[in-house]
Scaffold this active site. Structure first.
Site, PDB file in Angstrom:
ATOM      1  N   ASP A  67       1.283 -12.470   6.710  1.00  0.00           N
ATOM      2  CA  ASP A  67      -0.166 -12.412   6.499  1.00  0.00           C
ATOM      3  C   ASP A  67      -0.836 -13.061   7.716  1.00  0.00           C
ATOM      4  O   ASP A  67      -0.630 -14.238   7.994  1.00  0.00           O
ATOM      5  CB  ASP A  67      -0.509 -13.190   5.228  1.00  0.00           C
ATOM      6  CG  ASP A  67      -2.003 -13.280   4.988  1.00  0.00           C
ATOM      7  OD1 ASP A  67      -2.418 -13.758   3.924  1.00  0.00           O
ATOM      8  OD2 ASP A  67      -2.783 -12.867   5.885  1.00  0.00           O
ATOM      9  N   GLY A  68      -1.633 -12.279   8.410  1.00  0.00           N
ATOM     10  CA  GLY A  68      -2.268 -12.775   9.636  1.00  0.00           C
ATOM     11  C   GLY A  68      -3.157 -13.975   9.402  1.00  0.00           C
ATOM     12  O   GLY A  68      -3.309 -14.831  10.281  1.00  0.00           O
TER      13      GLY A  68
ATOM     14  N   HIS B 247      -8.078   2.694  19.790  1.00  0.00           N
ATOM     15  CA  HIS B 247      -7.131   1.771  20.428  1.00  0.00           C
ATOM     16  C   HIS B 247      -7.616   1.334  21.811  1.00  0.00           C
ATOM     17  O   HIS B 247      -7.465   0.169  22.196  1.00  0.00           O
ATOM     18  CB  HIS B 247      -5.739   2.405  20.495  1.00  0.00           C
ATOM     19  CG  HIS B 247      -5.135   2.609  19.140  1.00  0.00           C
ATOM     20  ND1 HIS B 247      -4.520   3.786  18.758  1.00  0.00           N
ATOM     21  CD2 HIS B 247      -5.089   1.789  18.042  1.00  0.00           C
ATOM     22  CE1 HIS B 247      -4.136   3.678  17.493  1.00  0.00           C
ATOM     23  NE2 HIS B 247      -4.450   2.480  17.039  1.00  0.00           N
TER      24      HIS B 247
ATOM     25  N   PRO C 291      -4.760  -6.933   0.941  1.00  0.00           N
ATOM     26  CA  PRO C 291      -4.397  -7.973   1.924  1.00  0.00           C
ATOM     27  C   PRO C 291      -5.425  -8.087   3.056  1.00  0.00           C
ATOM     28  O   PRO C 291      -5.539  -9.115   3.715  1.00  0.00           O
ATOM     29  CB  PRO C 291      -3.035  -7.504   2.446  1.00  0.00           C
ATOM     30  CG  PRO C 291      -2.962  -6.047   2.147  1.00  0.00           C
ATOM     31  CD  PRO C 291      -3.770  -5.843   0.900  1.00  0.00           C
TER      32      PRO C 291
ATOM     33  N   GLN D  13       0.843  -1.213   0.000  1.00  0.00           N
ATOM     34  CA  GLN D  13       0.000   0.000   0.000  1.00  0.00           C
ATOM     35  C   GLN D  13       0.876   1.261   0.000  1.00  0.00           C
ATOM     36  O   GLN D  13       2.084   1.191   0.243  1.00  0.00           O
ATOM     37  CB  GLN D  13      -0.876   0.011   1.257  1.00  0.00           C
ATOM     38  CG  GLN D  13      -0.120  -0.170   2.556  1.00  0.00           C
ATOM     39  CD  GLN D  13      -0.891  -0.962   3.596  1.00  0.00           C
ATOM     40  OE1 GLN D  13      -2.137  -0.980   3.645  1.00  0.00           O
ATOM     41  NE2 GLN D  13      -0.170  -1.679   4.450  1.00  0.00           N
TER      42      GLN D  13
ATOM     43  N   GLU E  78       1.675  -8.111  11.689  1.00  0.00           N
ATOM     44  CA  GLU E  78       1.346  -7.035  10.727  1.00  0.00           C
ATOM     45  C   GLU E  78       2.024  -7.381   9.408  1.00  0.00           C
ATOM     46  O   GLU E  78       3.224  -7.645   9.380  1.00  0.00           O
ATOM     47  CB  GLU E  78       1.878  -5.698  11.284  1.00  0.00           C
ATOM     48  CG  GLU E  78       2.076  -4.599  10.235  1.00  0.00           C
ATOM     49  CD  GLU E  78       0.820  -4.182   9.504  1.00  0.00           C
ATOM     50  OE1 GLU E  78      -0.146  -3.750  10.188  1.00  0.00           O
ATOM     51  OE2 GLU E  78       0.785  -4.289   8.264  1.00  0.00           O
TER      52      GLU E  78
ATOM     53  N   ASP F 105      -7.188  -6.022  14.091  1.00  0.00           N
ATOM     54  CA  ASP F 105      -7.159  -4.578  13.858  1.00  0.00           C
ATOM     55  C   ASP F 105      -6.813  -4.347  12.388  1.00  0.00           C
ATOM     56  O   ASP F 105      -5.712  -3.929  12.044  1.00  0.00           O
ATOM     57  CB  ASP F 105      -6.111  -3.973  14.798  1.00  0.00           C
ATOM     58  CG  ASP F 105      -6.015  -2.468  14.677  1.00  0.00           C
ATOM     59  OD1 ASP F 105      -5.139  -1.889  15.354  1.00  0.00           O
ATOM     60  OD2 ASP F 105      -6.786  -1.872  13.900  1.00  0.00           O
ATOM     61  N   SER F 106      -7.776  -4.667  11.540  1.00  0.00           N
ATOM     62  CA  SER F 106      -7.487  -4.753  10.094  1.00  0.00           C
ATOM     63  C   SER F 106      -7.882  -3.477   9.354  1.00  0.00           C
ATOM     64  O   SER F 106      -8.579  -2.619   9.891  1.00  0.00           O
ATOM     65  CB  SER F 106      -8.300  -5.912   9.506  1.00  0.00           C
ATOM     66  OG  SER F 106      -9.682  -5.593   9.682  1.00  0.00           O
TER      67      SER F 106
HETATM   68  N1  SAM Z   1      -7.424   1.278  12.875  1.00  0.00           N
HETATM   69  C1  SAM Z   1      -7.356   1.111  11.446  1.00  0.00           C
HETATM   70  C2  SAM Z   1      -8.717   0.885  10.872  1.00  0.00           C
HETATM   71  O1  SAM Z   1      -9.659   0.646  11.632  1.00  0.00           O
HETATM   72  O2  SAM Z   1      -8.815   0.961   9.648  1.00  0.00           O
HETATM   73  C3  SAM Z   1      -6.455  -0.033  11.076  1.00  0.00           C
HETATM   74  C4  SAM Z   1      -5.145   0.014  11.777  1.00  0.00           C
HETATM   75  S1  SAM Z   1      -3.814  -0.799  11.110  1.00  0.00           S
HETATM   76  C5  SAM Z   1      -3.009   0.497  10.307  1.00  0.00           C
HETATM   77  C6  SAM Z   1      -4.427  -1.876   9.855  1.00  0.00           C
HETATM   78  C7  SAM Z   1      -3.276  -2.751   9.411  1.00  0.00           C
HETATM   79  O3  SAM Z   1      -3.719  -4.012   8.906  1.00  0.00           O
HETATM   80  C8  SAM Z   1      -2.439  -2.148   8.261  1.00  0.00           C
HETATM   81  O4  SAM Z   1      -1.184  -1.742   8.759  1.00  0.00           O
HETATM   82  C9  SAM Z   1      -2.312  -3.279   7.235  1.00  0.00           C
HETATM   83  O5  SAM Z   1      -1.017  -3.374   6.664  1.00  0.00           O
HETATM   84  C10 SAM Z   1      -2.644  -4.492   8.097  1.00  0.00           C
HETATM   85  N2  SAM Z   1      -3.116  -5.668   7.346  1.00  0.00           N
HETATM   86  C11 SAM Z   1      -3.965  -5.700   6.293  1.00  0.00           C
HETATM   87  N3  SAM Z   1      -4.148  -6.980   5.886  1.00  0.00           N
HETATM   88  C12 SAM Z   1      -3.388  -7.771   6.712  1.00  0.00           C
HETATM   89  C13 SAM Z   1      -3.171  -9.178   6.800  1.00  0.00           C
HETATM   90  N4  SAM Z   1      -3.773 -10.031   5.945  1.00  0.00           N
HETATM   91  N5  SAM Z   1      -2.346  -9.639   7.777  1.00  0.00           N
HETATM   92  C14 SAM Z   1      -1.730  -8.777   8.645  1.00  0.00           C
HETATM   93  N6  SAM Z   1      -1.897  -7.417   8.608  1.00  0.00           N
HETATM   94  C15 SAM Z   1      -2.728  -6.942   7.645  1.00  0.00           C
END
Ligand code: SAM
Length: 282
Positions: free
Chosen positions: A139-140, A64, A164, A33, A108, A157-158
């Site tokens: 990848d979570g 948070h 992804p 991204q 993450e 927290d996606s």
């Molecule tokens: N609080 C924010 C919201 O509600 O939109 C999200 C916080 S955090 C920045 C979201 C994170 O999820 C991003 O850093 C992104 O890279 C991560 N992410 C997205 N898909 C993922 C996956 N499949 N596995 C692990 N992390 C992932």
């Protein structure tokens, strides 16, 4: 509005939320991204991923605190937690406030988010430095499959269900999360805006209920001005039916008073759903 002065998140090209910025502090393109950081007079520093508000110094404490403390309030003496997504470190910073935790893992997918937040959001990401915290960049959806009955708490927290993030809204992922929870453990999912993503919200709650059970997946609400529609939802799930609105454990009194949004009354009120939200999930 002049793009050189305003950062705008257009939602589905039909509505937008803009904030005037004084300086663009950072921009990079990771494998996943576009990562940007702005300095703004009203919201403080702002993190954007692919043009979407993710974190602001002004209002992310709501998100948070509300993704973390309602869940930890369900578990006596929690020992282990997994945060999936959450690369800004904000949920981790809330979790490390509990001395009981022995192990906290952040999974993450994008290391670029973690390093940008360590640099520009040192307070929000401060929990990443706690010796109990392990950071993995995977990848979570695949990572969580490595665990069986391991965690007291899992916080998802996606981002939105695109790119992804899509894998974190699949039934297979929900089953993997349930399998990774200890008996009586709690999994909390950010489940979008009941206003602007009503279908995603309703479908996600339905899918979570199909995996965890109709009495074991309950949405609750809070207000985050920088997110589309401001009214935001989480859905708390457990391996067994629970009344999530009753905070039976959690932080001690003086610790809660150090928080800026969450408290025992907010916990109860968050689970009181307006009619339109109840209708979406009935
Ligand atoms: N609080 C924010 C919201 O509600 O939109 C999200 C916080 S955090 C920045 C979201 C994170 O999820 C991003 O850093 C992104 O890279 C991560 N992410 C997205 N898909 C993922 C996956 N499949 N596995 C692990 N992390 C992932």
């Amino acid at each position: 509005m002049n793009e050189r002065e305003w950062f705008t998140e257009a939602f589905e090209n039909k509505t937008a939320f803009s904030v005037k910025y004084s300086r663009k502090l950072y921009e990079s393109k990771s494998a996943f991204q576009k990562i940007e950081v702005y300095e703004t007079p009203v919201m403080g520093k702002v993190l954007s991923l692919d043009g979407c508000f993710m974190v602001t110094e002004k209002d992310s404490f709501v998100y948070h605190e509300m993704i973390t403390h309602p869940a930890t309030a369900m578990i006596k003496q929690p020992q282990s937690a997994l945060v999936i997504g959450g690369g800004d470190g904000g949920a981790i910073t809330e979790l490390v406030k509990y001395p009981e935790f022995k192990k906290i893992i952040l999974c993450e997918i994008d290391e670029g988010v973690i390093s940008a937040c360590r640099e520009f959001f040192p307070e929000i990401s401060s929990g990443l430095a706690d010796p109990r915290v392990e950071v993995v960049c995977e990848d979570g959806a695949a990572y969580v499959k490595k665990f069986q009955q391991e965690f007291d708490i899992i916080l998802v927290d996606s981002t939105d269900p695109v790119g992804p993030g899509k894998a974190l809204y699949e039934l297979d992922f929900y089953n993997s999360v349930k399998n990774a929870l200890r008996s009586g453990g709690v999994a909390n999912f950010q489940t979008e805006s009941p206003f602007f993503m009503a279908n995603v919200f309703a479908d996600t709650v339905k899918n979570l209920r199909s995996v965890f059970g109709p009495q074991s997946a309950t949405p609750y609400l809070c207000v985050i001005p920088s997110y589309p529609g401001a009214l935001w939802s989480f859905t708390m799930c457990s391996t067994e039916p629970k009344d999530f609105s009753i905070a039976s454990c959690g932080l001690s009194g003086e610790c809660v008073s150090s928080l800026n949004y969450y408290n025992a009354q907010v916990h109860i009120a968050a689970f009181v759903l307006p009619n339109f939200v109840q209708k979406l999930i009935s």
